[in-house]
Structures are given as structure tokens and as C-alpha cells.
Design an enzyme around this catalytic site. Structure first.
Site, PDB file in Angstrom:
ATOM      1  N   ASP A 281       0.871  -1.173   0.000  1.00 31.55           N
ATOM      2  CA  ASP A 281       0.000   0.000   0.000  1.00 31.55           C
ATOM      3  C   ASP A 281       0.914   1.230   0.000  1.00 31.55           C
ATOM      4  O   ASP A 281       2.135   1.127   0.097  1.00 31.55           O
ATOM      5  CB  ASP A 281      -0.964  -0.029   1.200  1.00 31.55           C
ATOM      6  CG  ASP A 281      -2.194   0.854   0.944  1.00 31.55           C
ATOM      7  OD1 ASP A 281      -2.150   1.696   0.020  1.00 31.55           O
ATOM      8  OD2 ASP A 281      -3.194   0.712   1.666  1.00 31.55           O
TER       9      ASP A 281
HETATM   10  C1  BGC Z   1      -5.286   2.942   0.327  1.00 32.96           C
HETATM   11  C2  BGC Z   1      -5.448   1.864  -0.714  1.00 32.96           C
HETATM   12  C3  BGC Z   1      -5.421   2.472  -2.097  1.00 32.96           C
HETATM   13  C4  BGC Z   1      -4.125   3.240  -2.256  1.00 32.96           C
HETATM   14  C5  BGC Z   1      -3.941   3.833  -3.640  1.00 32.96           C
HETATM   15  C6  BGC Z   1      -4.114   3.873   0.029  1.00 32.96           C
HETATM   16  O1  BGC Z   1      -4.120   4.970   0.866  1.00 32.96           O
HETATM   17  O2  BGC Z   1      -5.096   2.339   1.584  1.00 32.96           O
HETATM   18  O3  BGC Z   1      -6.633   1.156  -0.494  1.00 32.96           O
HETATM   19  O4  BGC Z   1      -5.540   1.476  -3.061  1.00 32.96           O
HETATM   20  O5  BGC Z   1      -4.122   4.293  -1.303  1.00 32.96           O
HETATM   21  O6  BGC Z   1      -4.764   4.897  -3.858  1.00 32.96           O
END
Ligand code: BGC
Length: 742
Positions: free
Chosen positions: A295
Site C-alpha cells: 500500500d
Molecule cells: C489505500 C489503498 C489504495 C491506495 C492507492 C491507500 O491509501 O489504503 O486502499 O488502493 O491508497 O490509492
């Protein structure tokens, strides 16, 4: 003649420039000619905001910055952005063209996006209800339609990787990502999630283009002990295997191509650095062999948030050893530097790096990116927003739960209705977060083609019958006075209350109770003695216990999407008969959010043979404008061994006056277990359309290894002997598993 030749040459040259170098060789031959820098570049994902002119998500390409990134750092993947179809099309065409034609190996980019409830980062995209609401439909075929539309609207611009679906089981309504989950029940999450994945990754209409889904966030993210986003979860291993793992296992069976890791820590281990969770459990035990993406910036978090590594370089080593294939670095290059150094120091091996790069290249190959790296005008032309909006309406209608109805709904014609509350005249409250913007676009930036509840109610009930109150909350005596004045001309009051959209940590709260100034609005409305109807627009169940008692009718709409207002209006007017059921327990009190009245490891306790109220509305609750009666529950056998099967059948009749859809929920209880078992565990569900007076038989084939088994803390799964109780529509029947039978 000469001129013609030049023209032909120019044409050939430009065609050549634009045609991708088709990649036919296998991934290993490509890997064998790659430099270390090219390999690490493939493992790095950057945010598009690093290559836009103003550093925002608006897509104006800074070509020099991009060339720099792709030629010097060899970046293989990008994510995020928000713009119109035309801009996305132009932008991705441009970046892919440079990636394919101006780099040594011409490897196309893979581009990721969070299209978590429709094509929500394309201005013209169809916005569906969020997952929590879709789960309330208990309708897998609806999920398939939603996935298909999302794919059809996403593929044309070359966004081939969707960071969806969320497969975290929503156990903590305080968690601000609750609405992103398919609710609190493992079986429901697994079924809905895998339906989405299968449909999203297999859409013949977008051929030859292909898309990848992403199972996220592995694992244990959704049950943080104190409710805040990315705060520690402590989950016993037995519970982890029984409750949190199955949706991922089912996703792997469904062929999900990629997986994203939980940003938080589980049982004291930051999951991004955990060899146990990512290698032992995920790779070895569960056998997942697709791409594992981190993530966003989570290697940094191992240092700054979890304090589980002294330096980012140590954290990089941890994450690499745990098994991260691609790092969502977003805007930093330290990953590239540290992987390089760690390899030089012999702490990482080339074999490790090759394994990750091989998976990434294979993913690009499987998606056909080498042959078709560019967006497709042809697919774009085929996007039919009008039809897609119909699916959005259907999705919202099937997801909105009628929680309470004291003979008040449907609303009669020619009644004077006062509409008030923060959701009464707002598009933002319908589309919710992750709609054109992470936090949900500002009101002015919401789609022009969409209507608010005030507008749809006027259309349906007549302009002269609907009044909008300017008072959204009662904070001062002046608010009180002006709202009371508005109520005078009304026969009834509809209040659209709830939560302004929020995402991730931005939605952390300390009290699940709905804010006092909105509750005050409800109190004042109820005190007028006119019927009050509450429409809840919220991402999680905010506590409204006292006000729920005074309201005559309550709808849970969640964030119902672009057609949400029409769907709510259709239900209020009985154009649509509601059929949704709660995919979560609606808490009674802010301090007792899930009705565990037994012990923490026994989940799914929706029912206990006592009369104490444990919830405001239980999991599975939802009313209709007709009534259904269950009878004749029968089992094909009363004793079987664990390898056998039992067929349960039941008759369901629509005894009311209207056609309707019943959600048949099959629960099973293992009466005595070697460890405590849930009192009611959902094992199967089905939707049934019945005309007035119509009846149908429904059956459920119970396969012990599937429906009666459970894992121990070491993930060893077994079926225990003894009595099981099946529960459907308030009827019960018992059967026995007896292994001596043969
Ligand atoms: C979130 C993810 C997301 C990623 C990309 C993160 O802050 O936890 O779920 O896919 O951002 O946008």
C-alpha cells in the site's frame, strides 16, 4: 513522385512510432536482458501527480519529468489521477507511447486506479453505491453487473489495474473504511468479493483488452482494536483463519491477479514487513502466486509509524524479504536506491528480485499490455452511459434497506412533505467518498447530469408538495425557530441525515453516536408529532437509538451513488419495493458495536435465546412492502457422515399484496464444538422474486467440508461430529454428523 515517397516514409515512420513493439518472447528472455536498474524500476510504482504540470491529480503531462522517470529510473507502473475521458485518453496514450517507443526495452506501463465503486475517477463515470451497500443487496448477479460496467468504463482509457475489491471483513464500525467492505459477515464478503473479481477480470466486451483486480488489504486491516484507520489489530490466529482469510482464499480461487497489503500492524507485526503473514501464510499456505503490491508508502510507515525498523533501508529489506513485489512509492525514489544497495551488500539476492519482476512482467503479458498498450477509441465509443446509469439505479434500489416502517411508507400522494438535513439537497452525500476525488468531489464538481433528493422528490411527488428547509442542523435557537417554522406547512418530515464523506484516516472518530446537532434536528422534528422519516446517508452505522424510536420510518441508504436520489424516491413512493437486508449489525450503543454477548472468538452471534436487545437492527434485517412466509423446512437426511451431504428445502410464499423480492438467509449452528462456535453463522443466501400469493421452494445443498468445517489456530480445517441446527426464515431443523456411519 519524390514527395509521395517522402509522405509514405513519414507515414510508415509515424505508424512504427505508434505501434507497440509486440512482445512474443517469454518473460524469462526479457528478464535475461534487463539491467538491475530496469528490474527495480519495474518494481516501483509512482503517483501520476509526480508527472503532472501542477503536481495535482489533474492530468496535464509534464513530459520532461516523465521522460526523466521512465528513462533514468525505468519506472514500470503509475497510479491515481482524476479527469475526464478525453484527458485520461490523451494522457495515457502519451505516457505509454514514451514507455513503449523511447525506452531500451519498450516495456509498457501498468496503470493502477482505485475504481472502488464504479469508474469513480473519470468525470463521466457511473458511480455505484459503495461495497457496504452493495452487500446489503445480497445479490451476486448485481455485483457482476456492477463489475462489468466498471470494467467497460475503465478499460477504454488504459487503466488496466483496479485496486478493488476490498476483502476486509468489516468488524469494527468505528473503522473509517467500513463502507468499503462488504460488511461484517465472512461468507457474504467472500461471495460478493469473488463475484466482483470473476466478473471484472473476464469481460468479453472489452476484448482484446484485459483487466486485473486487486484483493486488498491482506490481512487483518479491518478490525483495529481502537477503531482508527491503520491502527493495530489483535486477532487470535483461529479467528484470523476462520473470519479474515476465507474472502482472500475465495478470491484466489476466482483467479484474482494481484493483492495489496494491509498498511497497519497485526498482532504486533507491521504486515508489510511480515515474513509470517506474506510468505508463510499468503505464499506458502494459501498458495497465492500473483503480484503483491504494497500500500502507499508503507515501507516508510514501518519506520515512522510502527517503529519496527530503525531506518528505511532496514524496512526495505524487511518488506523485500517478506515478499513485496511492487512498492507503491508514490513520490519517493529511496526504494530504488535501497534495493540497489542491499543487493550490492549481498543482503538481497538477484533471485528474489527476478522472482518479483517475473511476476510483474507476466501480469503485463497476461493483460495483453505488450500487444495493446494504448487506450482504445473503439472501446470508448462503446461506453453507453445511459444503460450504465440504469445499472446504477438498479444497484441503489437493491441496496437501500428499509429498517423501520410504522405504516408510514410508502408516502401517499398529495401530502405536503418537508425535506431537511445535510443530505437533502446534496450530490456529494449520495456519491460519497472516492468520487472524482479521494474525499468526494466538492458539490460544484459533482456531475451535472445527476439529481439530488430534493430534485427527484419534486419530480415524483409534485413541485408543490415538497419543501426544502435550509436548516440542516440545529445548533442555535435561531436554527430551532426557523426549522419549526418550516415544519408548520408540512404533513410529514423527511430528514436526510448522516456523515459527510470521508476516506481512510480522515474519518477517524471517537464516538459512533451521530453528531448532536443532527440528532437535535431529528428531536425537534419528532416533537412536532408529525410523522418523521429518516434517510441515513452514512458510511457506517452511526448510533441513533433514541431518535429511531421516535421516527416512523427509517431507510439506510449509505452512499447510494449517482442514481441514489432516484432510488430513495422510488422506495419512498413504492415505485420500487425494497428488498435489501443489513450486511452488518446496526449498533444500539456507541460502546457495544457488534453484538458479541458470548465470547470474542464467537463471531456472527446474531441471535441468542434470550430477550435482551443487543442491537438496534440485527444483521440480515430489512423490510419490504409485502410479507413473506416460510413453511415446510425439510432435510433430505437426519444423520450423515462428514463426506456426505444434506439437502434442505423450504417453501417461501409472498403473503402480501405486492410483488416483492425475498432474501433467503440460511444460517447453521454447530451446537457443541471443541471450541466455541457461532450461534448463527450465515452459510448460504439467495434472492427470490415472488408475485403476490406466489410461492416457491428453495433448497440448499449442505456439504459438510464446505459449510460445517472450521479451522483451528494452526489452520487445520475439520468437521466435528454432533448436532447442527439449520435456521431459515425463523424455522429450525436439526441433523447430525456421525463419522461412524458408512
Ligand atoms: C489505500 C489503498 C489504495 C491506495 C492507492 C491507500 O491509501 O489504503 O486502499 O488502493 O491508497 O490509492
Amino acid at each position: 513522385m519524390h514527395k509521395k515517397l517522402i509522405l509514405i516514409l513519414v507515414l510508415c515512420f509515424s505508424l512504427q512510432l505508434f505501434a507497440a513493439k509486440p512482445f512474443t518472447a517469454n518473460v524469462d528472455s526479457l528478464l535475461s536482458v534487463m539491467t538491475l536498474d530496469e528490474k527495480i524500476g519495474q518494481m516501483t510504482q509512482m503517483c501520476f501527480s509526480t508527472i503532472t504540470l501542477d503536481g495535482s491529480k489533474t492530468l496535464e503531462l509534464n513530459v520532461d519529468n516523465f521522460r526523466q522517470l521512465i528513462q533514468k529510473q525505468h519506472i514500470g507502473s503509475f497510479l491515481s489521477g482524476s479527469d475526464s475521458y478525453a484527458k485520461w485518453f490523451e494522457f495515457i496514450t502519451a505516457v505509454q507511447k514514451i514507455a513503449v517507443t523511447e525506452t531500451r526495452l519498450g516495456i509498457p506501463l501498468i496503470i493502477g486506479i482505485d475504481h472502488v465503486h464504479g469508474a469513480n475517477y473519470i468525470s463521466e463515470g457511473t458511480i455505484f453505491p459503495h461495497n457496504l451497500m452493495l452487500a446489503c443487496s445480497f445479490d451476486k448477479s448485481l455485483l457482476e453487473k456492477v463489475a462489468k460496467v466498471t470494467a467497460i468504463e475503465t478499460a477504454p482509457v488504459g487503466l488496466s489495474w483496479n485496486f478493488a475489491p476490498v476483502l476486509d471483513v468489516g468488524r469494527t464500525p468505528y473503522w473509517p473504511r467500513f463502507y468499503e467492505t462488504f460488511g461484517e459477515d465472512t461468507h457474504l464478503v467472500a461471495e460478493m468479493g469473488s463475484a466482483f473479481i470473476k466478473a471484472y477480470q473476464n469481460v468479453p466486451e472489452i476484448a482484446p483488452y484485459k483487466l486485473a483486480a486487486c484483493a486488498k488489504h491482506f490481512i487483518g486491516y479491518s478490525d483495529p482494536k481502537y477503531g482508527y484507520d491503520r491502527s493495530p489489530s489483535e486477532i487470535p490466529m483461529q479467528t484470523l483463519h476462520e473470519i479474515f482469510v476465507p474472502p482472500f482464499r475465495k478470491a484466489f480461487d476466482a483467479g484474482v491477479k494481484t493483492l495489496m497489503v494491509n498498511s497497519g500492524e497485526l498482532n504486533g507485526e507491521p504486515v508489510h514487513g511480515s515474513k509470517f503473514f506474506l510468505d508463510t501464510l499468503l505464499r506458502k499456505h494459501l498458495g497465492f502466486d500473483g503480484v503483491i503490491v504494497s500500500d502507499i508508502k508503507d515501507i516508510e510507515r514501518i519506520v515512522k509509524m510502527h517503529h519496527a525498523a530503525a531506518t528505511e533501508k532496514d524496512a526495505t529489506l524487511q518488506a523485500m524479504n517478506a515478499g513485496i513485489d511492487m512498492y507503491m512509492a508514490c513520490n519517493s525514489f529511496t526504494f530504488i536506491q535501497y534495493v540497489n544497495e542491499l543487493l550490492g551488500e549481498g543482503k538481497l539476492s538477484m533471485a528474489q528480485i527476478d522472482a518479483s519482476v517475473r511476476r510483474i512482467l507476466q501480469l503485463k503479458k497476461d493483460l495483453g499490455l505488450f500487444e495493446h498498450p494504448y487506450p482504445s477509441k473503439d472501446l470508448l465509443r462503446k461506453v453507453n452511459s445511459v444503460d450504465n446509469r440504469k445499472v446504477a439505479l438498479e444497484a441503489a434500489e437493491k441496496s437501500i434497506v428499509l429498517l423501520k416502517n410504522d405504516n408510514t411508507l410508502p408516502l401517499g400522494k398529495n401530502k405536503k412533505i418537508l425535506l431537511a438535513g445535510i443530505g437533502a439537497n446534496s450530490k456529494r452525500m449520495l456519491n460519497g467518498p472516492w468520487s472524482f476525488d479521494w474525499l468526494g468531489a466538492a458539490e460544484a464538481d459533482q456531475p451535472k447530469t445527476m439529481l439530488t433528493l430534493f430534485e427527484t422528490m419534486k419530480n415524483s411527488f409534485g413541485e408543490k408538495n415538497i419543501f426544502l428547509s435550509k436548516t440542516e442542523r440545529i445548533v442555535t435557537a435561531k436554527d430551532n425557530k426557523s426549522f419549526l417554522k418550516d415544519t408548520r406547512k408540512a404533513d410529514m418530515i423527511v430528514l436526510a441525515i448522516g456523515e459527510q464523506p470521508y476516506s481512510e484516516f480522515m474519518g477517524n472518530i471517537n464516538d459512533l453516536t451521530l453528531d448532536a446537532d443532527q440528532l437535535a434536528l431529528v428531536d425537534v422534528a419528532i416533537a412536532t408529532k408529525k410523522p418523521v422519516i429518516l434517510v441515513l446517508m452514512e458510511g457506517r452505522p452511526r448510533v441513533i437509538t433514541k431518535q429511531a424510536a421516535g421516527a416512523k420510518a427509517i431507510l439506510f441508504a449509505g452512499y447510494p451513488g449517482i442514481e441514489g436520489a432516484q432510488a430513495i424516491t422510488n422506495i419512498l413512493s413504492a415505485n420500487t419495493n425494497p428488498s435489501a437486508r443489513l450486511a452488518f449489525s446496526y449498533p444500539l450503543a456507541a460502546g457495544h458495536t457488534i453484538p458479541y454477548n458470548y465470547k470474542p472468538s464467537a463471531y456472527n452471534i446474531y441471535w441468542k435465546p434470550d430477550t435482551t436487545l443487543k442491537w438496534l437492527y440485527p444483521f440480515g434485517h430489512g423490510l419490504s412492502y409485502t410479507q413473506f412466509e416460510y413453511s415446510n423446512l425439510q432435510l433430505s437426511d437426519s444423520i450423515i457422515n462428514a463426506a456426505g451431504k444434506i439437502i434442505a428445502t423450504v417453501k417461501v410464499k409472498n403473503t402480501g399484496k405486492n410483488a416483492g423480492t425475498e432474501t433467503v438467509l440460511w444460517y447453521i449452528q454447530d451446537e457443541v464444538g471443541s471450541i466455541s462456535r457461532p450461534i448463527k453463522a450465515l452459510k448460504n443466501f439467495e434472492k427470490l422474486n415472488l408475485k403476490a400469493d406466489e410461492e416457491k421452494m428453495v433448497s440448499f445443498e449442505i456439504i459438510p467440508s464446505n459449510h460445517l468445517s472450521f479451522p483451528n489456530k494452526n489452520a487445520v480445517i475439520k468437521v466435528e461430529n454432533g448436532y447442527y441446527k439449520i435456521d431459515v426464515g425463523g424455522l429450525y431443523a436439526k441433523f447430525k454428523i456421525e463419522n461412524k456411519l458408512n
